[in-house]
Design a protein around this motif. Structure first.
Motif, PDB file in Angstrom:
ATOM      1  N   ALA A 195      20.451 -19.266  23.185  1.00  0.00           N
ATOM      2  CA  ALA A 195      20.173 -19.376  24.624  1.00  0.00           C
ATOM      3  C   ALA A 195      18.996 -18.516  25.051  1.00  0.00           C
ATOM      4  N   THR A 198      16.231 -19.222  27.937  1.00  0.00           N
ATOM      5  CA  THR A 198      16.715 -20.346  28.740  1.00  0.00           C
ATOM      6  C   THR A 198      17.620 -19.837  29.861  1.00  0.00           C
ATOM      7  N   TYR A 201      21.179 -18.037  29.217  1.00  0.00           N
ATOM      8  CA  TYR A 201      21.262 -16.723  28.570  1.00  0.00           C
ATOM      9  C   TYR A 201      22.296 -15.826  29.232  1.00  0.00           C
ATOM     10  N   HIS A 254      14.646 -12.411  24.819  1.00  0.00           N
ATOM     11  CA  HIS A 254      14.773 -13.237  26.021  1.00  0.00           C
ATOM     12  C   HIS A 254      13.621 -12.997  26.982  1.00  0.00           C
ATOM     13  N   GLU A 258      10.609 -17.694  25.890  1.00  0.00           N
ATOM     14  CA  GLU A 258      10.588 -18.884  25.048  1.00  0.00           C
ATOM     15  C   GLU A 258      11.790 -18.873  24.112  1.00  0.00           C
ATOM     16  N   PRO A 259      12.328 -20.045  23.797  1.00  0.00           N
ATOM     17  CA  PRO A 259      13.463 -20.083  22.860  1.00  0.00           C
ATOM     18  C   PRO A 259      13.059 -19.565  21.486  1.00  0.00           C
TER      19      PRO A 259
END
Length: 644
Positions: A195, A198, A201, A254, A258-259
């Motif tokens: 996550a 995004t 998270y 995080h 970006e993932p």
């Protein structure tokens, strides 16, 4: 087509939250234990011509089923056996004062005071206090068969039957629940990494906190029973401690927005599988080459966790948990006893419960109410301090009782007494553990027909029980609402603000320790863990407050953005510490002091009133500093606290 309520008929949010079932999977093993433990004593009683004895044992089994919530086997002993001891004392006291008029009123009220005070200690003490009072009320309100010592023996025997069934698989599965819990924590960490960057998270991080808390609680509870070193426990604690660097690196990843590459959460998932299987030896993670500070932190943390998780004999020196080694049970029991006697909160709750129970007992002594023990039973369940809002529980108790009485009425009307009672019990009993996780109203709906069926076995009133039980429940709910809720102004106010202010103060101390040159990494980890645990408790308190009617529910809703903001501040602090560890420049002492001052002023502002107030500290600082994301989060929190 979605269904919409007409204007003016839309139910209020607090009512919807109260009635909405919680998501939970069915514990099939617990349901099977409930089926056997509640129906077997009843069957034995009918077979021997003493169905009333069987009903008493099944009542004791019902209390064991309610307390059968632990995963670890040693915790099951505490959760079931200890409350049964208190329940035996309660039913003995109740039976001795049965039919003694005002003596019974005074005795039950005194037991309510003691029950309420010990219920504030912890989970096991809470269930013990519950059974102490419940069984005392039953003993004082029902003519129990046999000599005074028989009812405690039968009811305790029923509860111990549940414990026996819960421990049947212990020789084959010793240590498995703890290992599964640790593996589950690794899986939630894998979800957290997936996550990263995004909107999911925040929820994933909260799930990690809950899972980590549960894993530490299970492992530490097991270790409390060991006087020496256990290799299995050393390994489990080492695996839990090894997951901490991954959790600390996650906020830094995080912040990149970006993932992460899919190989990273997949590697964490393989770690979870290795922990669950108890595998040892090298584990191939197939991680991508890190490209920045955050990626390097995640990479190092995963590789370190892989080394520890697959090591059959980890170093014992760093194996102590991040919350400190637990003290002996005897020492903790002594501390708990002192806290009960000296704590204003325990006295305050004990007096509230005693007042409600006393009023209920006085009422049924003055006004002839058939089988009036149900009023006190209702008050006891509704007034439990750790079971949620008194208001919402009173509402759900009334609704759940109505639903349960509908089922009970059908059973008592259609099903003939005798062996058919056993068949019905085998159908109803599994619903108790199956519906309890869904919410209190659903638990009440499941328990009510079980209790009425057992009560009918004792007094043979049939459907004559239905209307009196409904009236008793409504009277008990009304007493709890008035004497246990409306007369106590503290019930109308949410505690989210005070607890959040404490968390902000602790966050300021955490920032000081994180960047103050303190080399004690374990101390920083313990502070961060306690912060997240406290924030998890604040979320729980917030959810409880949302079920209150206006204005309490509306006030609680206003705190939610700030709760999230404080969680982000802690994440930003951890991320900054990780970046420094990966080579970023240390912030200056003046810059750290500046951020700490901002946090302390925010905390002071939150303590002044339940209405969010403004704080006015300058938030400028070096734009290229490692603390810049932290300052932005503090600024966001201040903007929430100062909307005007």
């Amino acid at each position: 087509m979605s269904r919409e309520f007409p204007i003016g008929l839309t139910p209020p949010d607090w009512l919807v939250r109260n009635l909405q079932p919680q998501k939970a999977s069915v514990n099939r093993a617990a349901a099977a234990r409930a089926c056997v433990a509640l129906s077997l004593p009843l069957a034995v009683g009918i077979a021997t011509g003493r169905a009333d004895y069987g009903a008493l044992a099944s009542m004791g089994a019902l209390s064991g089923v309610i307390g059968d919530t632990a995963d670890a086997y040693r915790m099951r002993i505490l959760n079931i056996a200890v409350p049964q001891l208190f329940g035996a004392v309660g039913v003995t006291v109740g039976a001795l004062v049965f039919g003694h008029g005002w003596t019974a009123v005074v005795a039950v009220t005194a037991v309510a005071l003691i029950s309420g005070m010990i219920s504030t200690i912890g989970a096991v003490a809470s269930v013990s206090g519950l059974l102490l009072l419940l069984n005392c009320v039953i003993g004082a309100g029902l003519p129990l068969p046999g000599p005074w010592w028989l009812a405690p023996l039968l009811m305790s025997g029923g509860g111990l039957l549940v414990l026996l069934l819960a421990l049947v698989a212990w020789p084959l599965r010793s240590g498995v629940p703890e290992r599964d819990a640790v593996a589950s924590t690794y899986r939630t960490v894998a979800d957290l990494l997936a996550a990263s960057g995004t909107a999911a998270y925040e929820d994933a991080r909260f799930a990690v906190t809950q899972s980590l808390n549960q894993s530490y609680d299970l492992v530490l509870a097991r270790r409390a029973f060991h006087h020496g070193r256990s290799p299995d426990l050393v390994r489990l604690l080492a695996q839990l401690n090894a997951v901490t660097p991954i959790i600390e690196a996650a906020p830094a990843a995080h912040q990149q927005g970006e993932p992460l590459p899919a190989e990273i959460p997949e590697a964490a998932g393989r770690l979870a599988d290795a922990v669950a299987a108890g595998r040892s030896g090298p584990l191939e993670l197939r991680l991508p080459e890190p490209t920045n500070e955050a990626a390097r932190a995640v990479d190092h943390a995963l590789r370190h966790a892989a080394d520890v998780a697959t090591d059959q004999a980890p170093d014992r020196a760093p194996s102590d948990d991040r919350l400190g080694r637990p003290v002996a049970l005897r020492v903790r029991a002594g501390r708990a006893a002192r806290e009960v006697v000296l704590s204003a909160a325990s006295w305050r709750y004990g007096l509230r419960l005693a007042l409600c129970i006393g009023l209920g007992q006085v009422l049924v002594s003055i006004v002839p109410v058939p089988r009036s023990y149900w009023i006190a039973l209702t008050i006891t369940f509704v007034m439990k301090p750790d079971f949620g809002s008194v208001f919402s529980r009173a509402l759900l108790r009334a609704l759940g009782t109505v639903a349960g009485l509908v089922v009970a009425a059908a059973v008592l009307t259609v099903v003939p007494r005798g062996w058919w009672d056993v068949a019905v019990m085998m159908l109803l009993a599994p619903l108790v553990p199956a519906l309890t996780p869904r919410g209190y109203g659903y638990q009440t709906a499941a328990i009510t027909p079980v209790i009425l069926l057992l009560s009918d076995t004792l007094n043979h009133q049939g459907t004559g029980l239905i209307v009196p039980r409904l009236m008793d429940s409504l009277i008990g709910c009304a007493i709890a609402l008035v004497a246990g809720y409306l007369l106590w102004p503290e019930s109308w106010h949410t505690r989210v603000g005070d607890r959040l202010a404490d968390a902000v103060t602790d966050t300021a101390t955490y920032v000081e320790r994180a960047f103050g040159g303190d080399p004690d990494h374990a101390d920083r980890a313990r502070r961060r863990r306690r912060l997240y645990r406290d924030l998890s408790a604040i979320r729980t308190e917030f959810q409880r407050a949302l079920t209150e009617p206006p204005p309490t529910g509306r006030r609680a809703a206003a705190w939610w953005p700030l709760v999230v903001a404080v969680e982000r501040i802690v994440d930003a602090t951890t991320a900054a510490r990780v970046r420094v560890r990966q080579g970023a420049a240390e912030p200056s002492a003046a810059e750290v002091s500046h951020v700490v001052l901002q946090l302390r002023e925010l905390s002071a502002g939150l303590r002044e009133t339940e209405v969010l107030v403004a704080v006015r500290t300058d938030l400028t600082g070096p734009p290229d500093s490692v603390l810049e994301p932290l300052r932005q989060e503090v600024a966001a929190a201040r903007a929430i606290a100062s909307p005007h």
